[in-house]
Design a protein around this motif. Structure first.
Motif, mmCIF file in Angstrom:
data_model
loop_
_atom_site.group_PDB
_atom_site.id
_atom_site.type_symbol
_atom_site.label_atom_id
_atom_site.label_comp_id
_atom_site.label_asym_id
_atom_site.label_seq_id
_atom_site.Cartn_x
_atom_site.Cartn_y
_atom_site.Cartn_z
ATOM 1 N N ASP A 129 0.829 -1.194 0.000
ATOM 2 C CA ASP A 129 0.000 0.000 0.000
ATOM 3 C C ASP A 129 0.866 1.248 0.000
ATOM 4 O O ASP A 129 2.103 1.159 -0.036
ATOM 5 N N ASP A 130 0.238 2.418 0.049
ATOM 6 C CA ASP A 130 0.986 3.671 -0.035
ATOM 7 C C ASP A 130 1.944 3.872 1.131
ATOM 8 O O ASP A 130 2.910 4.627 1.019
ATOM 9 N N GLY A 131 1.690 3.173 2.230
ATOM 10 C CA GLY A 131 2.577 3.274 3.379
ATOM 11 C C GLY A 131 3.671 2.229 3.389
ATOM 12 O O GLY A 131 4.456 2.164 4.342
ATOM 13 N N GLY A 132 3.725 1.412 2.338
ATOM 14 C CA GLY A 132 4.752 0.376 2.257
ATOM 15 C C GLY A 132 4.376 -0.923 2.935
ATOM 16 O O GLY A 132 5.183 -1.857 2.979
ATOM 17 N N ARG A 133 3.156 -1.022 3.457
ATOM 18 C CA ARG A 133 2.721 -2.250 4.128
ATOM 19 C C ARG A 133 2.375 -3.314 3.089
ATOM 20 O O ARG A 133 1.685 -3.028 2.107
ATOM 21 N N VAL A 134 2.846 -4.529 3.305
ATOM 22 C CA VAL A 134 2.602 -5.612 2.357
ATOM 23 C C VAL A 134 1.148 -6.068 2.469
ATOM 24 O O VAL A 134 0.700 -6.521 3.526
ATOM 25 N N MET A 135 0.419 -5.926 1.355
ATOM 26 C CA MET A 135 -0.984 -6.331 1.301
ATOM 27 C C MET A 135 -1.135 -7.788 0.857
ATOM 28 O O MET A 135 -2.059 -8.479 1.253
ATOM 29 N N ASP A 136 -0.210 -8.221 0.025
ATOM 30 C CA ASP A 136 -0.281 -9.577 -0.518
ATOM 31 C C ASP A 136 1.102 -9.973 -1.006
ATOM 32 O O ASP A 136 1.861 -9.128 -1.496
ATOM 33 N N TYR A 137 1.448 -11.227 -0.840
ATOM 34 C CA TYR A 137 2.694 -11.753 -1.411
ATOM 35 C C TYR A 137 2.375 -13.115 -2.003
ATOM 36 O O TYR A 137 2.018 -14.051 -1.293
ATOM 37 N N ARG A 138 2.493 -13.203 -3.322
ATOM 38 C CA ARG A 138 2.181 -14.451 -4.015
ATOM 39 C C ARG A 138 3.483 -15.153 -4.376
ATOM 40 O O ARG A 138 4.344 -14.577 -5.060
ATOM 41 N N GLU A 139 3.620 -16.385 -3.929
ATOM 42 C CA GLU A 139 4.776 -17.199 -4.315
ATOM 43 C C GLU A 139 4.270 -18.564 -4.764
ATOM 44 O O GLU A 139 3.195 -19.007 -4.359
ATOM 45 N N PHE A 140 5.058 -19.228 -5.574
ATOM 46 C CA PHE A 140 4.578 -20.431 -6.251
ATOM 47 C C PHE A 140 5.579 -21.579 -6.117
ATOM 48 O O PHE A 140 5.757 -22.375 -7.039
ATOM 49 N N HIS A 141 6.200 -21.653 -4.935
ATOM 50 C CA HIS A 141 7.247 -22.656 -4.718
ATOM 51 C C HIS A 141 6.704 -24.081 -4.662
ATOM 52 O O HIS A 141 7.474 -25.043 -4.711
ATOM 53 N N ASP A 142 5.378 -24.224 -4.546
ATOM 54 C CA ASP A 142 4.792 -25.555 -4.410
ATOM 55 C C ASP A 142 4.261 -26.108 -5.733
ATOM 56 O O ASP A 142 3.475 -27.060 -5.740
ATOM 57 N N ILE A 143 4.689 -25.544 -6.855
ATOM 58 C CA ILE A 143 4.307 -26.115 -8.157
ATOM 59 C C ILE A 143 4.828 -27.558 -8.217
ATOM 60 O O ILE A 143 6.031 -27.788 -8.079
ATOM 61 N N PRO A 144 3.950 -28.537 -8.390
ATOM 62 C CA PRO A 144 4.399 -29.937 -8.300
ATOM 63 C C PRO A 144 5.269 -30.384 -9.466
ATOM 64 O O PRO A 144 6.172 -31.210 -9.305
ATOM 65 N N ALA A 145 4.984 -29.848 -10.663
ATOM 66 C CA ALA A 145 5.737 -30.245 -11.860
ATOM 67 C C ALA A 145 5.455 -29.217 -12.953
ATOM 68 O O ALA A 145 4.486 -28.456 -12.864
ATOM 69 N N PHE A 146 6.305 -29.218 -13.988
ATOM 70 C CA PHE A 146 6.184 -28.206 -15.032
ATOM 71 C C PHE A 146 5.704 -28.800 -16.363
ATOM 72 O O PHE A 146 5.880 -28.183 -17.403
ATOM 73 N N ASP A 147 5.072 -29.966 -16.318
ATOM 74 C CA ASP A 147 4.425 -30.484 -17.521
ATOM 75 C C ASP A 147 3.113 -29.738 -17.730
ATOM 76 O O ASP A 147 2.586 -29.064 -16.823
ATOM 77 N N ARG A 148 2.573 -29.859 -18.912
ATOM 78 C CA ARG A 148 1.393 -29.076 -19.300
ATOM 79 C C ARG A 148 0.221 -29.279 -18.351
ATOM 80 O O ARG A 148 -0.377 -28.313 -17.866
ATOM 81 N N ASP A 149 -0.136 -30.531 -18.060
ATOM 82 C CA ASP A 149 -1.321 -30.797 -17.254
ATOM 83 C C ASP A 149 -1.151 -30.306 -15.825
ATOM 84 O O ASP A 149 -2.093 -29.743 -15.235
ATOM 85 N N SER A 150 0.034 -30.496 -15.260
ATOM 86 C CA SER A 150 0.279 -30.057 -13.885
ATOM 87 C C SER A 150 0.203 -28.540 -13.784
ATOM 88 O O SER A 150 -0.404 -27.990 -12.853
ATOM 89 N N LEU A 151 0.816 -27.849 -14.746
ATOM 90 C CA LEU A 151 0.798 -26.391 -14.722
ATOM 91 C C LEU A 151 -0.607 -25.841 -14.923
ATOM 92 O O LEU A 151 -1.007 -24.870 -14.265
ATOM 93 N N LEU A 152 -1.357 -26.435 -15.827
ATOM 94 C CA LEU A 152 -2.705 -25.945 -16.101
ATOM 95 C C LEU A 152 -3.601 -26.108 -14.872
ATOM 96 O O LEU A 152 -4.343 -25.182 -14.493
ATOM 97 N N LYS A 153 -3.509 -27.244 -14.216
ATOM 98 C CA LYS A 153 -4.308 -27.469 -13.013
ATOM 99 C C LYS A 153 -3.904 -26.480 -11.922
ATOM 100 O O LYS A 153 -4.770 -25.892 -11.261
ATOM 101 N N TYR A 154 -2.602 -26.295 -11.738
ATOM 102 C CA TYR A 154 -2.116 -25.370 -10.707
ATOM 103 C C TYR A 154 -2.570 -23.942 -11.000
ATOM 104 O O TYR A 154 -3.000 -23.223 -10.098
#
Length: 224
Positions: A129-154
């Protein structure tokens, strides 16, 4: 020679201070071979177009900054696509006009792109936000695999976005047709199509982007 990276900044009805912050964060990248393509998506004759033109005049001596002026307001999707058309880089990154890149963002992402020979990569996303407070942090370290079906489901469950985290091999993005025209969710649909078309995708964990939450609206919420 480092591959050229084009950082595309679409701008619509944004205070000059925000746009300056975005441009300066792109210019301050530790990765040296970049160009910055600012797409003016303000209506002709509007105060916002005049203000952006005046701001870009301040960068007239910066050879790495170029402007694309849309004849009419096209909206976020098409404004980005106009930037893609004008870009000279082998790789493309996207920065909203109210957000900023950390200095190491391009270097870190390009290292991953080149090491893994990727068509596309994305990273974590922090919203403050304007005060520098973190409103949201999205991380994706739990992606199970990078094949098409796994990525699409995730992606359907977690939404691997936003646009400021994306980097593409230019040829690959043009091959799948760029951004679809949509009032919202442009980055969601682009990621979905990227997965469905079989592009080679990678994930870069880390805090490389600061997205700002405020009352000024966002480029993605413009018409189109």
């Amino acid at each position: 020679m480092q591959p050229l990276v084009s950082i595309i900044i679409p701008s619509f009805s944004r205070p000059a201070a925000f746009v300056r912050r975005a441009i300066d964060s792109a210019l301050n990248q530790t990765y040296e071979n970049i160009e910055i393509v600012v797409v003016d998506d303000n209506p002709p004759g509007s105060p916002a177009r005049a203000a952006l033109s005046a701001l870009l005049a301040e960068y007239a001596e910066a050879s790495r900054v170029r402007a694309v002026v849309n004849p009419v307001n096209l909206g976020g999707s098409e404004a980005r696509n106009e930037g893609v058309k004008a870009a000279r880089g082998e790789y493309l990154a996207f920065l909203d006009d109210d957000d900023e890149f950390r200095p190491e963002k391009t270097a870190a992402q390009m290292a991953l792109m080149l090491e893994k020979d990727l068509d596309m990569s994305f990273s974590d996303f922090k919203l403050v936000d304007d005060g520098g407070r973190v409103m949201d942090y999205r991380e994706f370290h739990d992606i199970p695999a990078f094949d098409r079906d796994s990525l699409l489901k995730y992606h359907m469950l977690r939404h691997m976005t936003g646009t400021t985290t994306f980097m593409y091999r230019a040829e690959a993005l043009r091959r799948i047709g760029g951004f679809q025209r949509a009032a919202t969710g442009q980055e969601f649909y682009l990621m979905q199509r990227t997965i469905e078309r079989g592009l080679k995708i990678g994930y870069l964990p880390g805090d490389y982007i600061v997205a700002h939450y405020h009352d000024e609206g966002r480029i993605s919420s413009g018409p189109g």
